[in-house]
Design an enzyme around this catalytic site. Structure first.
Site, PDB file in Angstrom:
ATOM      1  N   LYS A  40      -8.538  -1.241   1.000  1.00  0.00           N
ATOM      2  CA  LYS A  40      -9.560  -1.589   1.979  1.00  0.00           C
ATOM      3  C   LYS A  40     -10.506  -2.584   1.327  1.00  0.00           C
ATOM      4  O   LYS A  40     -11.097  -2.306   0.289  1.00  0.00           O
ATOM      5  CB  LYS A  40     -10.310  -0.330   2.424  1.00  0.00           C
ATOM      6  CG  LYS A  40     -11.294  -0.532   3.536  1.00  0.00           C
ATOM      7  CD  LYS A  40     -10.642  -1.027   4.815  1.00  0.00           C
ATOM      8  CE  LYS A  40      -9.673  -0.032   5.419  1.00  0.00           C
ATOM      9  NZ  LYS A  40      -9.111  -0.543   6.687  1.00  0.00           N
ATOM     10  N   GLU A  82       0.812  -1.221   0.000  1.00  0.00           N
ATOM     11  CA  GLU A  82       0.000   0.000   0.000  1.00  0.00           C
ATOM     12  C   GLU A  82       0.843   1.268   0.000  1.00  0.00           C
ATOM     13  O   GLU A  82       1.724   1.449   0.847  1.00  0.00           O
ATOM     14  CB  GLU A  82      -0.932   0.013   1.216  1.00  0.00           C
ATOM     15  CG  GLU A  82      -1.860   1.214   1.240  1.00  0.00           C
ATOM     16  CD  GLU A  82      -3.001   1.084   2.237  1.00  0.00           C
ATOM     17  OE1 GLU A  82      -3.720   2.078   2.447  1.00  0.00           O
ATOM     18  OE2 GLU A  82      -3.181  -0.011   2.807  1.00  0.00           O
TER      19      GLU A  82
END
Length: 397
Positions: free
Chosen positions: A224, A208
């Site tokens: 997410k 990420e």
């Protein structure tokens, strides 16, 4: 403030430098010139300290809206930067976190690197590696109770979403650095690599992007939403109303974070809810980008983006307040920032899928975002699925 020169490692042997997000052509050629290490107890503002320390070494990041010189003043190649989740919470004005399970880890570390000759791995016989059983910071039942407490807070209107993170520690013997370096080879580890200091080390396998800056453009890529990396898992992730709502909530939070430091009207969202693979998991990722406002410096960039919204929740300050009360130990090396700074470029990963070593134990962290629709049993299982590849790799499997 603690400022020390090139470190002398006693409990952790020196290895080839493999800083996360450093250019491939530089890896194994980096030689440490200087470093700064800071703990919260030292006082001061870590964002300001970082900006000033880098500027003193020719890496001037006090106006990210303008193109930087091709080469810094002097002969520094670049710098590794690490900022803990606790330091990020401090920048956000959140309450103090729970006691850290690995207090030798700094809250801010910056290492300035030059280029040296290409080096090869040491040929000395490896020390036998042993990793003991993991001890969790909370039981599955306690984790599930914390999920229910978040859902109750959402029901009261205190928060909309909160990320809960658990910790585990395992004793070890031998050299932990080869184990930590293996994390960088995990599939999807965009920020794979290690950062070491005197008596501590961090190994990262994060996919990420917390924040990337180049040519005046700011980018963040929140992740997410998680499912097993099967055809059925991918279909389930794409059709899950709960996962999509959770994801879009964080994308909106990141849009608001970037809007604080962006030129008016330049915040955009690309590739909304794109499914990507990390190890044996599918995860949903979006790209949020903006153009830096004139005069934006590193300190203000860190204040706006740390800690990352995907590991806090919304609203961010309210979520951090709940996290400080709910989690039994601090987040240590996880859920912070780790990456590379060079002339004209900042590339910091969010330290999910990250482990750390001190002189006594290896430490891992994992969690997930909690919404009103969260099922406590499923959330406990998701955290276990995220940490399983990290623990297996550390063990040498």
């Amino acid at each position: 403030m603690r400022k020390i020169g090139p470190y002398g490692v006693e409990t952790l042997p020196q290895v080839l430098v493999d800083a996360p997000a450093s250019p491939p052509g530089c890896r194994h050629r980096l030689v440490e010139r200087d470093r700064l290490q800071w703990h919260r107890a030292d006082g001061g503002d870590p964002a300001v300290l970082a900006e000033e320390f880098l500027a003193a070494h020719g890496l001037d990041l006090r106006d990210l809206s303008r193109p930087a010189p091709t080469h810094p003043r002097g002969d520094a190649c670049g710098a590794a930067l690490y900022l803990s989740a606790a330091a990020g919470a401090l920048l956000a004005g959140a309450p103090a976190t729970a006691p850290e399970p690995a207090p030798t880890l700094p809250d801010l570390a910056i290492v300035i690197y030059d280029h040296g000759p290409t080096r090869t791995a040491p040929t000395d016989p490896a020390t036998p590696w042993w990793l003991g059983p993991w001890t969790e910071s909370w039981t599955p039942a306690q984790h599930a109770d914390a999920v229910d407490a978040v859902r109750a807070a959402i029901g009261r209107g205190d928060i909309y979403q909160t990320n809960l993170v658990g910790h585990a520690a395992a004793p070890y013997s031998g050299d932990p650095l080869p184990a930590l370096r293996r994390l960088g080879a995990l599939p999807g580890a965009r920020y794979g690599g290690v950062l070491t200091g005197d008596g501590w080390a961090i190994g990262c396998a994060s996919p990420e992007t917390l924040v990337e800056v180049h040519d005046g453009q700011i980018i963040t890529r929140p992740i997410k939403g998680t499912r097993p990396a099967t055809a059925a898992g991918r279909a389930e992730l794409l059709t899950s109303a709960k996962e999509r709502a959770e994801h879009i909530m964080i994308v909106d939070l990141e849009r608001n974070d970037l809007a604080r430091i962006a030129r008016t009207g330049t915040v955009t969202v690309d590739d909304l809810f794109t499914v990507r693979r990390w190890c044996d998991l599918w995860q949903a990722e979006s790209t949020v980008r903006a153009h830096a406002v004139d005069g934006l410096g590193l300190a203000d960039l860190l204040r706006a983006t740390c800690p990352g919204g995907s590991v806090t929740g919304a609203p961010k300050l309210a979520a951090l307040t709940h996290i400080a009360a709910a989690e039994p130990v601090g987040r240590g090396a996880s859920m912070g920032a780790l990456g590379w700074i060079a002339p004209g470029r900042i590339d910091l990963g969010l330290t999910i899928r990250t482990a750390a070593a001190d002189g006594d134990a290896l430490h891992t962290w994992a969690g997930g975002g909690i919404t009103w629709d969260s099922d406590p049993t499923a959330e406990v299982a998701e955290a276990a699925a995220k940490t399983a590849p990290v623990r297996a790799t550390l063990a040498g499997h």
